[in-house]
Structure formats: structure tokens, C-alpha cells
Design an enzyme around this catalytic site. Sequence first.
Site, PDB file in Angstrom:
ATOM      1  N   ARG A 157       3.504 106.441  37.424  1.00  0.00           N
ATOM      2  CA  ARG A 157       2.206 105.783  37.573  1.00  0.00           C
ATOM      3  C   ARG A 157       1.552 106.180  38.880  1.00  0.00           C
ATOM      4  O   ARG A 157       2.219 106.314  39.891  1.00  0.00           O
ATOM      5  CB  ARG A 157       2.402 104.255  37.551  1.00  0.00           C
ATOM      6  CG  ARG A 157       2.132 103.648  36.207  1.00  0.00           C
ATOM      7  CD  ARG A 157       2.522 102.212  36.150  1.00  0.00           C
ATOM      8  NE  ARG A 157       1.874 101.374  37.143  1.00  0.00           N
ATOM      9  CZ  ARG A 157       1.924 100.043  37.120  1.00  0.00           C
ATOM     10  NH1 ARG A 157       2.577  99.434  36.153  1.00  0.00           N
ATOM     11  NH2 ARG A 157       1.336  99.327  38.048  1.00  0.00           N
ATOM     12  N   ARG A 159      -1.917  85.943  38.423  1.00  0.00           N
ATOM     13  CA  ARG A 159      -1.426  86.517  39.671  1.00  0.00           C
ATOM     14  C   ARG A 159      -1.892  85.692  40.863  1.00  0.00           C
ATOM     15  O   ARG A 159      -1.483  85.953  41.978  1.00  0.00           O
ATOM     16  CB  ARG A 159      -1.955  87.934  39.824  1.00  0.00           C
ATOM     17  CG  ARG A 159      -0.913  89.018  39.493  1.00  0.00           C
ATOM     18  CD  ARG A 159      -1.625  90.326  39.595  1.00  0.00           C
ATOM     19  NE  ARG A 159      -0.867  91.486  39.837  1.00  0.00           N
ATOM     20  CZ  ARG A 159      -0.436  92.327  38.905  1.00  0.00           C
ATOM     21  NH1 ARG A 159      -0.557  92.032  37.633  1.00  0.00           N
ATOM     22  NH2 ARG A 159       0.144  93.457  39.242  1.00  0.00           N
TER      23      ARG A 159
HETATM   24  P1  AMP Z   1       0.452  95.851  36.715  1.00  0.00           P
HETATM   25  O1  AMP Z   1       0.648  96.876  35.651  1.00  0.00           O
HETATM   26  O2  AMP Z   1       0.661  94.438  36.224  1.00  0.00           O
HETATM   27  O3  AMP Z   1       1.256  96.145  37.972  1.00  0.00           O
HETATM   28  O4  AMP Z   1      -1.108  95.926  37.154  1.00  0.00           O
HETATM   29  C1  AMP Z   1      -1.646  97.106  37.675  1.00  0.00           C
HETATM   30  C2  AMP Z   1      -2.899  96.805  38.500  1.00  0.00           C
HETATM   31  O5  AMP Z   1      -3.890  96.178  37.670  1.00  0.00           O
HETATM   32  C3  AMP Z   1      -2.685  95.831  39.645  1.00  0.00           C
HETATM   33  O6  AMP Z   1      -2.186  96.464  40.814  1.00  0.00           O
HETATM   34  C4  AMP Z   1      -4.124  95.292  39.820  1.00  0.00           C
HETATM   35  O7  AMP Z   1      -4.937  96.256  40.468  1.00  0.00           O
HETATM   36  C5  AMP Z   1      -4.612  95.178  38.380  1.00  0.00           C
HETATM   37  N1  AMP Z   1      -4.273  93.858  37.783  1.00  0.00           N
HETATM   38  C6  AMP Z   1      -3.436  93.621  36.724  1.00  0.00           C
HETATM   39  N2  AMP Z   1      -3.366  92.313  36.438  1.00  0.00           N
HETATM   40  C7  AMP Z   1      -4.152  91.679  37.331  1.00  0.00           C
HETATM   41  C8  AMP Z   1      -4.474  90.310  37.576  1.00  0.00           C
HETATM   42  N3  AMP Z   1      -3.954  89.317  36.834  1.00  0.00           N
HETATM   43  N4  AMP Z   1      -5.332  90.025  38.595  1.00  0.00           N
HETATM   44  C9  AMP Z   1      -5.886  91.006  39.350  1.00  0.00           C
HETATM   45  N5  AMP Z   1      -5.616  92.319  39.202  1.00  0.00           N
HETATM   46  C10 AMP Z   1      -4.750  92.674  38.199  1.00  0.00           C
END
Ligand code: AMP
Length: 231
Positions: A162, A93
Site C-alpha cells: 500500500r 475512528r
Molecule cells: P485504512 O485502510 O482503514 O487504514 O484507511 C486508510 C485511510 O483512509 C486512512 O489512513 C484515512 O486517510 C482514511 N480513512 C479510512 N477510514 C476513515 C475514517 N473512519 N475516518 C477518517 N479517515 C478514514
Amino acid sequence: MVPGVRLVVLGKQGAGKGTQCVRLSHHYVVPHVSTGDMLRAAVKLGTPLGLRAQEFMDRGDLLSDGLIMEMVGERLSESDTRARGFILDGCPRTTAQAEQLEELLHPDRLDLVVDLEVPTALAMRRLASRRVCIDCGENYSVSNPPTVNWTCDICGGEVVQRADDTEAAILHRLDLYERQTAPLIAWYEKKGQLTRINGAGSAVVVERRAVRVVEEARQRRHPSGDLWDHR
Ligand code: AMP
């Protein structure tokens, strides 16, 4: 069996990344490695990582690069991902995470980075109607609910909105995406590893576009058909 693959899928929240990653992991018979799913599982189990992650996730903030890459490094060193590859969802990310991922994989490399492009208005609409299974992470929507009473068709878990799909958290995550994750697209493009595809349309149609660009990229890298997992 179809050869494995090492694939990163990028795309703003609501681009359909989760749905496509699940489909691609079935197509290529490789694990779907989703950092968001791993963190949500840790939160649910109440592990030390989960306790630290929860408040960042509720606000839609990113966790530290070090913490995320340690978790991803462990997952990518397991036998299933080493043998056949992975579909990486939600990571990298930041450019720092992309650099660390490159080091983790060395001397191997990604087959391709696919960027799923959708207009922000469509992403917002999809996020507002998105519902997910709290146990297995399967995606549904208000217009495509599970068959029985918000119970997951796959594992029987509860299907909910979510906690971070509130309007304020969605806007914050989209803003962070533009500032921190969108520069990755240019980073991978410069390395010749990125292909953009149109993420609008049905899941089947978008999956076909993704498989086509992965196959084209492999053909370019291995014109003889000698793929990495046949070594
Ligand atoms: P997602 O399901 O990919 O939208 O991830 C949900 C949350 O997990 C994000 O809003 C971040 O708080 C955390 N997160 C997931 N992947 C990452 C990453 N690669 N780097 C930092 N935070 C992450």
C-alpha cells in the site's frame, strides 16, 4: 443459517483488523464494510470523493467525520446491511464518528465492539511486510504471498504494498490512532459494549477468540436466544 451481526472491530494499524473482518464477514454471512477499501475504490475510479481523499490517505491523515459518516450512512442503509448487519472496519475512528454511528443505527444498536490488541512492535512488523490486492483488498504478506507471482488468489488482481505503508506514514497513523482512536475504546467500554481480545497468533486462532466473545455478548443480551434479525 447463522444469525447476522452488527459488529465494529477496532485495533491499531497492523493489528490484523482487515484479515479478521474478512473472516468474520464469511463466518456471519454479512458484508464487510471497510471505509479504507471504499475510499481506495473511489480513488481508483477517480470519483470526486476519491480525488479529495487521495492526499489525506497518502499522508495517513483522517478525512472529515462528516464525509466519512455520509459514506457509511449510505452503505448501512442498503438492503444487505439492513437485513443481516455488517462487520465495520476502519470506522468509527473518532468519538464524533461513534456518536453519529449510534444515531444512524438507532433504535438498533451494535452487538459488540471488539478491540484487537497487539503490541506496537508486532503491528509495525506486520505492516512492513503487508501486501494487498488493489482490486479486492485481500491481505497477503511477504511471508504469505499469493500462489502465483503477486497475483491475487481470489480475483487475479495485482498484489502490491500500500502507498501509505511507508515507514513515515505508518508512524503517523499509529500516532493518530493513539491520539484519536484509542479514546474510543474507553468510550465504548463505558457503555459496556467493548470486549478486548488478544490479536497475536494465527488468523484462525484470533478468529475463534472473536467469535467466542461475540457469542458471549449475544448470550448476555438475548439469554432466550431471540436474536435481533429474527424479529
Ligand atoms: P485504512 O485502510 O482503514 O487504514 O484507511 C486508510 C485511510 O483512509 C486512512 O489512513 C484515512 O486517510 C482514511 N480513512 C479510512 N477510514 C476513515 C475514517 N473512519 N475516518 C477518517 N479517515 C478514514
